[in-house]
Structures are given as C-alpha cells and as structure tokens.
Scaffold this motif. Structure first.
Motif, PDB file in Angstrom:
ATOM      1  N   LEU A 193       0.846  -1.196   0.000  1.00  0.00           N
ATOM      2  CA  LEU A 193       0.000   0.000   0.000  1.00  0.00           C
ATOM      3  C   LEU A 193       0.879   1.243   0.000  1.00  0.00           C
ATOM      4  O   LEU A 193       1.872   1.309   0.721  1.00  0.00           O
ATOM      5  N   ASP A 194       0.503   2.222  -0.813  1.00  0.00           N
ATOM      6  CA  ASP A 194       1.211   3.504  -0.776  1.00  0.00           C
ATOM      7  C   ASP A 194       0.264   4.667  -0.476  1.00  0.00           C
ATOM      8  O   ASP A 194       0.612   5.834  -0.652  1.00  0.00           O
ATOM      9  N   SER A 195      -0.924   4.342   0.015  1.00  0.00           N
ATOM     10  CA  SER A 195      -1.896   5.360   0.418  1.00  0.00           C
ATOM     11  C   SER A 195      -2.950   4.680   1.295  1.00  0.00           C
ATOM     12  O   SER A 195      -2.930   3.463   1.487  1.00  0.00           O
ATOM     13  N   GLY A 196      -3.851   5.504   1.815  1.00  0.00           N
ATOM     14  CA  GLY A 196      -4.916   4.964   2.648  1.00  0.00           C
ATOM     15  C   GLY A 196      -4.653   5.178   4.127  1.00  0.00           C
ATOM     16  O   GLY A 196      -3.592   5.659   4.536  1.00  0.00           O
ATOM     17  N   GLY A 197      -5.635   4.796   4.947  1.00  0.00           N
ATOM     18  CA  GLY A 197      -5.575   5.057   6.375  1.00  0.00           C
ATOM     19  C   GLY A 197      -4.412   4.394   7.073  1.00  0.00           C
ATOM     20  O   GLY A 197      -3.724   5.018   7.891  1.00  0.00           O
ATOM     21  N   LEU A 198      -4.171   3.113   6.806  1.00  0.00           N
ATOM     22  CA  LEU A 198      -3.077   2.396   7.452  1.00  0.00           C
ATOM     23  C   LEU A 198      -1.730   2.989   7.056  1.00  0.00           C
ATOM     24  O   LEU A 198      -0.840   3.176   7.901  1.00  0.00           O
ATOM     25  N   PHE A 199      -1.573   3.288   5.763  1.00  0.00           N
ATOM     26  CA  PHE A 199      -0.326   3.895   5.299  1.00  0.00           C
ATOM     27  C   PHE A 199      -0.091   5.233   5.995  1.00  0.00           C
ATOM     28  O   PHE A 199       1.018   5.509   6.470  1.00  0.00           O
ATOM     29  N   GLU A 200      -1.131   6.062   6.095  1.00  0.00           N
ATOM     30  CA  GLU A 200      -0.981   7.372   6.731  1.00  0.00           C
ATOM     31  C   GLU A 200      -0.637   7.236   8.205  1.00  0.00           C
ATOM     32  O   GLU A 200       0.187   7.987   8.731  1.00  0.00           O
ATOM     33  N   GLU A 201      -1.262   6.273   8.875  1.00  0.00           N
ATOM     34  CA  GLU A 201      -0.991   6.077  10.304  1.00  0.00           C
ATOM     35  C   GLU A 201       0.472   5.713  10.538  1.00  0.00           C
ATOM     36  O   GLU A 201       1.133   6.262  11.432  1.00  0.00           O
ATOM     37  N   MET A 202       1.008   4.799   9.737  1.00  0.00           N
ATOM     38  CA  MET A 202       2.402   4.396   9.896  1.00  0.00           C
ATOM     39  C   MET A 202       3.353   5.497   9.463  1.00  0.00           C
ATOM     40  O   MET A 202       4.407   5.706  10.082  1.00  0.00           O
ATOM     41  N   ALA A 203       2.992   6.238   8.418  1.00  0.00           N
ATOM     42  CA  ALA A 203       3.839   7.331   7.948  1.00  0.00           C
ATOM     43  C   ALA A 203       3.937   8.433   8.991  1.00  0.00           C
ATOM     44  O   ALA A 203       5.009   9.015   9.216  1.00  0.00           O
ATOM     45  N   ILE A 204       2.822   8.736   9.644  1.00  0.00           N
ATOM     46  CA  ILE A 204       2.807   9.772  10.683  1.00  0.00           C
ATOM     47  C   ILE A 204       3.703   9.366  11.843  1.00  0.00           C
ATOM     48  O   ILE A 204       4.488  10.170  12.359  1.00  0.00           O
ATOM     49  N   GLN A 205       3.603   8.115  12.267  1.00  0.00           N
ATOM     50  CA  GLN A 205       4.419   7.631  13.377  1.00  0.00           C
ATOM     51  C   GLN A 205       5.900   7.730  13.036  1.00  0.00           C
ATOM     52  O   GLN A 205       6.722   8.178  13.851  1.00  0.00           O
ATOM     53  N   LEU A 206       6.252   7.320  11.831  1.00  0.00           N
ATOM     54  CA  LEU A 206       7.643   7.367  11.403  1.00  0.00           C
ATOM     55  C   LEU A 206       8.132   8.803  11.279  1.00  0.00           C
ATOM     56  O   LEU A 206       9.236   9.149  11.708  1.00  0.00           O
ATOM     57  N   ARG A 207       7.291   9.669  10.724  1.00  0.00           N
ATOM     58  CA  ARG A 207       7.672  11.074  10.532  1.00  0.00           C
ATOM     59  C   ARG A 207       7.833  11.783  11.871  1.00  0.00           C
ATOM     60  O   ARG A 207       8.754  12.580  12.058  1.00  0.00           O
ATOM     61  N   ALA A 208       6.959  11.485  12.826  1.00  0.00           N
ATOM     62  CA  ALA A 208       7.026  12.153  14.129  1.00  0.00           C
ATOM     63  C   ALA A 208       8.339  11.876  14.828  1.00  0.00           C
ATOM     64  O   ALA A 208       8.935  12.771  15.436  1.00  0.00           O
ATOM     65  N   THR A 209       8.814  10.653  14.775  1.00  0.00           N
ATOM     66  CA  THR A 209      10.055  10.309  15.463  1.00  0.00           C
ATOM     67  C   THR A 209      11.286  10.736  14.670  1.00  0.00           C
ATOM     68  O   THR A 209      12.251  11.229  15.249  1.00  0.00           O
ATOM     69  N   SER A 210      11.251  10.595  13.351  1.00  0.00           N
ATOM     70  CA  SER A 210      12.447  10.897  12.563  1.00  0.00           C
ATOM     71  C   SER A 210      12.695  12.388  12.424  1.00  0.00           C
ATOM     72  O   SER A 210      13.848  12.822  12.345  1.00  0.00           O
ATOM     73  N   THR A 211      11.644  13.212  12.411  1.00  0.00           N
ATOM     74  CA  THR A 211      11.872  14.656  12.307  1.00  0.00           C
ATOM     75  C   THR A 211      12.540  15.202  13.555  1.00  0.00           C
ATOM     76  O   THR A 211      13.187  16.258  13.498  1.00  0.00           O
ATOM     77  N   GLN A 212      12.424  14.513  14.672  1.00  0.00           N
ATOM     78  CA  GLN A 212      13.082  14.965  15.891  1.00  0.00           C
ATOM     79  C   GLN A 212      14.602  14.923  15.756  1.00  0.00           C
ATOM     80  O   GLN A 212      15.310  15.644  16.453  1.00  0.00           O
ATOM     81  N   VAL A 213      15.106  14.060  14.906  1.00  0.00           N
ATOM     82  CA  VAL A 213      16.555  13.929  14.763  1.00  0.00           C
ATOM     83  C   VAL A 213      17.025  14.393  13.392  1.00  0.00           C
ATOM     84  O   VAL A 213      18.145  14.121  12.986  1.00  0.00           O
ATOM     85  N   GLY A 214      16.156  15.098  12.660  1.00  0.00           N
ATOM     86  CA  GLY A 214      16.568  15.705  11.403  1.00  0.00           C
ATOM     87  C   GLY A 214      16.731  14.758  10.241  1.00  0.00           C
ATOM     88  O   GLY A 214      17.459  15.064   9.287  1.00  0.00           O
ATOM     89  N   ILE A 215      16.075  13.584  10.263  1.00  0.00           N
ATOM     90  CA  ILE A 215      16.213  12.637   9.154  1.00  0.00           C
ATOM     91  C   ILE A 215      14.838  12.270   8.609  1.00  0.00           C
ATOM     92  O   ILE A 215      14.606  11.141   8.182  1.00  0.00           O
ATOM     93  N   GLY A 216      13.927  13.239   8.626  1.00  0.00           N
ATOM     94  CA  GLY A 216      12.568  12.969   8.190  1.00  0.00           C
ATOM     95  C   GLY A 216      12.479  12.489   6.767  1.00  0.00           C
ATOM     96  O   GLY A 216      11.731  11.568   6.439  1.00  0.00           O
TER      97      GLY A 216
END
Length: 446
Positions: free
Chosen positions: A88-111
């Motif tokens: 999957l490259d879209s949809g609710g599940l994809f967005e949920e996992m992408a948000i989780q990954l983005r939230a943690t990785s942007t904290q260390v500048g590797i978003g």
C-alpha cells in the motif's frame, strides 16, 4: 494453546526491532531488521517498507517469509509464518504508519531519509513461540476498564472548571491523580500562527510556561499537524529534539526563548490532539522514564480526555466574550510609593524584561505594557477582558484570538518569575493588576 496475534500486542510497540527472513528463487536467504510491524487484524500484519530492496525483490518472487517478534516485557520470541499479499502507498493504514515514522524521525533531522515508501501487508498462516532456555518472568498488566474509569474521573474535574486556567489545572492534576502519570504538559495553538504554546505542565523542574513548538515539529507538532495521536514506546531508539533541553535564566535573557520542559531519560511519550468544533485547540503531551508506559488502551482514554478538554476550553473562551465591558476605576496608591522596578519593552517582538530578567514576548508582552501604562496614568488596577479585547492600542490579531490564554500565559510567567507585578483573575472576565512599587517603563528600539 493457540497464540493469537492480539495476544502479542506488546511485540508491536517497536521497542525491540523485529526481523524478517526471505529467500530468493535459488534459495539464498536474506534477513533484514524492520522499523515498524503493525497489527492489522487477527490474520494480517503490516511491515514498513523503507530500504529493503532485497526483501522486496525476494517476496515478489517467493511470497513466503518468516517474521520474528520479541516481547520487550519478558524477552519472549515468536515466529510468524507469513505470506506477502500487497503493498500500500496510500490509505488510512499507510498514513498512520507514515505519521508515526515522521514524528520520530523529524526529531533527529532525518525525516526525508526515513520517509515511508510503502506498507507491505502479509497474511499470517501460523504463530509459534520460540523455545527459551530460561523461564520467563510474569508480566503484570493493568486491569481492564481502569483507563475508562480514570478518563471519567478527569472529565468530571474538567466539567467543574470554569475558565482556561482551572481547566488546564483540572486536566493535568487529573492525569496525575487518576492515571498516575506524573509528567505532562498542555499546549494550546496560537490561532493566528503555526505554533503551540505551553500553558501548563506537571512533574518538571521548570514549568516551561510560554515555551513553543512549531506545528509539524517532533511528536507534539506532528500530533497537531496530522490531528492524530502519536505514541512512542521506546525513546532510546531516537534522540530527543534539542529544544527540549532545560535552559537557565541567562539563556532565556539571551535568546528570548523559553525552553520546552522535558525528561532527559524519557523512554515513552504520547501526544494527543485537542480538537473541538473541528478546530485544533492544542496538544496534550505525556512522557515517562519507563518503556511501554502508555498502552493502546491508555492512548484511547487519553484521547477522550484531550477532546473533553478542548470542548471545555472552547466553551470557556466563548463565555468570556459575554463578560462585563467596564469596571469601576479604583485608585492604587502603590503607583507612587514602594520599591521601583524597571520594565523594558522591545517593540519589534513585544518582548518584556523586568529588572533585566526576560519575562515573555508577543501578545502577552504587549498586554502587560498596556495594563501598566493605564495603571500609571489612571491608577487603575481592575480591568475586563472585553475592554482589553476592544482596545485599538493593543492591535489584537482577531476578536476570536485566544485572549484568555494570553492572559493565562502572562499571569503564570509573572508568578514563576516572582515579579513585582502580578496579574490575578478575580471573576469571569475580570482581572486585577497588583504592583509592588513604582514601575519605570522604557521603550527600547533594539
């Protein structure tokens, strides 16, 4: 005994990385660590697809694979026999996992580096416990329903609060007493900007009142921008963002920035968006030094608390608009007597220094100078929110702007700094200025 996927909830928290094993058509095995494994339903799991080109190539030629999960509480290991279904490259599940990954990785500048490419869905054909040479420890869990009872207790406290300040206190005190969560903060969104401002906290050495987070920055900012809860169960896998380092008074004076409070040893964090009438009001944030401190059930209960708080805050702000428009003029003789103190206002950012100590900036700083000028000119100590809101001198951004929140920030910063001027809320829509001595007001240009 049959092992169900739902029984392995702790394994999906990402504390200990999972492993996937695949094989090429010629039988050559390949093993990769996984960033995220998510429980989809009783028969399927979702794996993050970021870098694993060899894994992707293998499963498209040979869809059978094995996934190893580890329970971070007792070290138990479980093998999932899986078969690849789709990406999957879209949809609710994809967005949920992408948000989780983005939230943690942007904290260390590797978003961008950690950007989710896709979500691979696998059907689970079997689950087996991997034998262990040592006995496992018994794992205690919270009794079912306790979170719901705790949420109800906090909601009752919030329902009895009548203004922004008491609502904030009811939420934070309720989290500590009903949930036993000791470290928490509540941030409200500036209606005219893309910032969240801390208006209350518990459990920290410094309150951080007035500290800011950009919408979209880190876990707190991502919960705001995506309007979804964000939960991390093991912060040791990422570094805390630099703005969460404690600052001294000297640093505040130099940077005119109040540091966000934070735990240097935080292991678990959860951020809940506060939404009312379709509008983002703020973010409720909690953290703990324990791994796996916040379960999915905790997250659901805390989300209810966040929504209840948002609704209460929206109602309190609306009621303030209906408050009194005038108050009697009361003379205060302290304007002429007592120890003098110096208040410097920098017009370009509305920052305020009292006796060379940084206090606050922006609209709250402009509010303090407005009140002090009237106090010096007329001797008045009593004011109403309505007259402040209608003042042309203040140039408030909008009548819907959160004036009550600005006054709360100002009041609590004055208290924290033990300043010679204090702001008290006397009743709904009314405030009092208390000045210990004569204020010497100065306007600075740089």
């Amino acid at each position: 005994m049959t092992i169900r996927l739902r029984d392995l909830a702790a394994c999906f928290e990402g504390v200990i990385p999972s492993i996937i094993a695949t094989a090429a058509p010629d039988g050559m095995p390949n093993i990769s660590y996984l960033s995220h494994v998510v429980l989809v339903d009783d028969e399927r799991v979702a794996l993050s697809n970021q870098f694993f080109s060899k894994t992707a190539t293998n499963v498209r030629a040979n869809p059978a694979a094995a996934v190893l999960l580890v329970d971070p509480r007792d070290g138990g290991q479980y093998r999932l026999d899986v078969i690849f279904e789709q990406t999957l490259d879209s949809g609710g599940l994809f967005e949920e996992m992408a948000i989780q990954l983005r939230a943690t990785s942007t904290q260390v500048g590797i978003g961008e580096v950690m950007r989710l490419r896709g979500v691979d869905i696998y059907r689970v054909r079997g689950v087996q416990a991997v034998p262990s040479p040592t006995p496992r420890q018994e794992v205690s869990s919270r009794e079912a329903g306790l979170q719901l009872m705790a949420a109800a207790a906090v909601a009752r406290r919030v329902s009895e609060a009548s203004d922004v300040g008491t609502i904030v206190d009811a939420v934070l005190d309720g989290l500590r007493e009903a949930f036993s969560f000791k470290h928490a903060m509540l941030l409200l969104k500036e209606s005219a900007g893309e910032r969240l401002v801390t208006v209350g906290s518990r459990g920290y050495e410094r309150s951080g009142i007035g500290s800011e987070v950009l919408v979209g920055e880190g876990i707190i900012g991502t919960a705001a921008s995506e309007r979804r809860p964000v939960r991390v169960s093991d912060m040791s896998r990422i570094r805390r963002f630099s703005s969460a380092v404690h600052a001294s008074s000297d640093e505040e004076n130099r940077t005119r920035t109040i540091a966000l409070p934070g735990m240097p040893d935080a292991m678990s964090q959860v951020a809940l968006p506060m939404i009312a009438h379709g509008v983002l009001r703020g973010v409720l944030f909690l953290e703990s030094s324990q791994r796996l401190a916040f379960t999915r059930e905790d997250e659901a209960a805390l989300a209810v608390v966040a929504l209840q708080a948002a609704a209460a805050l929206a109602l309190a702000e609306a009621e303030i608009l209906e408050g009194p428009s005038s108050v009697p003029v009361v003379a205060d003789q302290s304007v002429l007597t007592g120890r003098g103190f110096r208040v410097v206002h920098y017009a370009y950012d509305d920052s305020i220094f009292i006796d060379n100590e940084y206090l606050i900036k922006g609209v709250p700083g402009r509010l303090l100078m407005y009140l002090l000028r009237i106090h010096q000119r007329e001797g008045r100590t009593e004011f109403t929110n309505r007259e402040i809101r209608l003042s042309e001198d203040l140039r408030l951004p909008d009548i819907k702007d959160n004036l009550e929140t600005r006054l709360l920030l100002l009041r609590r910063r004055l208290e924290e700094k033990a300043a010679p001027v204090q702001l008290l809320r006397t009743s709904r829509g009314r405030i009092r200025l208390e000045v210990a001595g004569r204020a010497v007001l100065e306007e600075a240009t740089s």
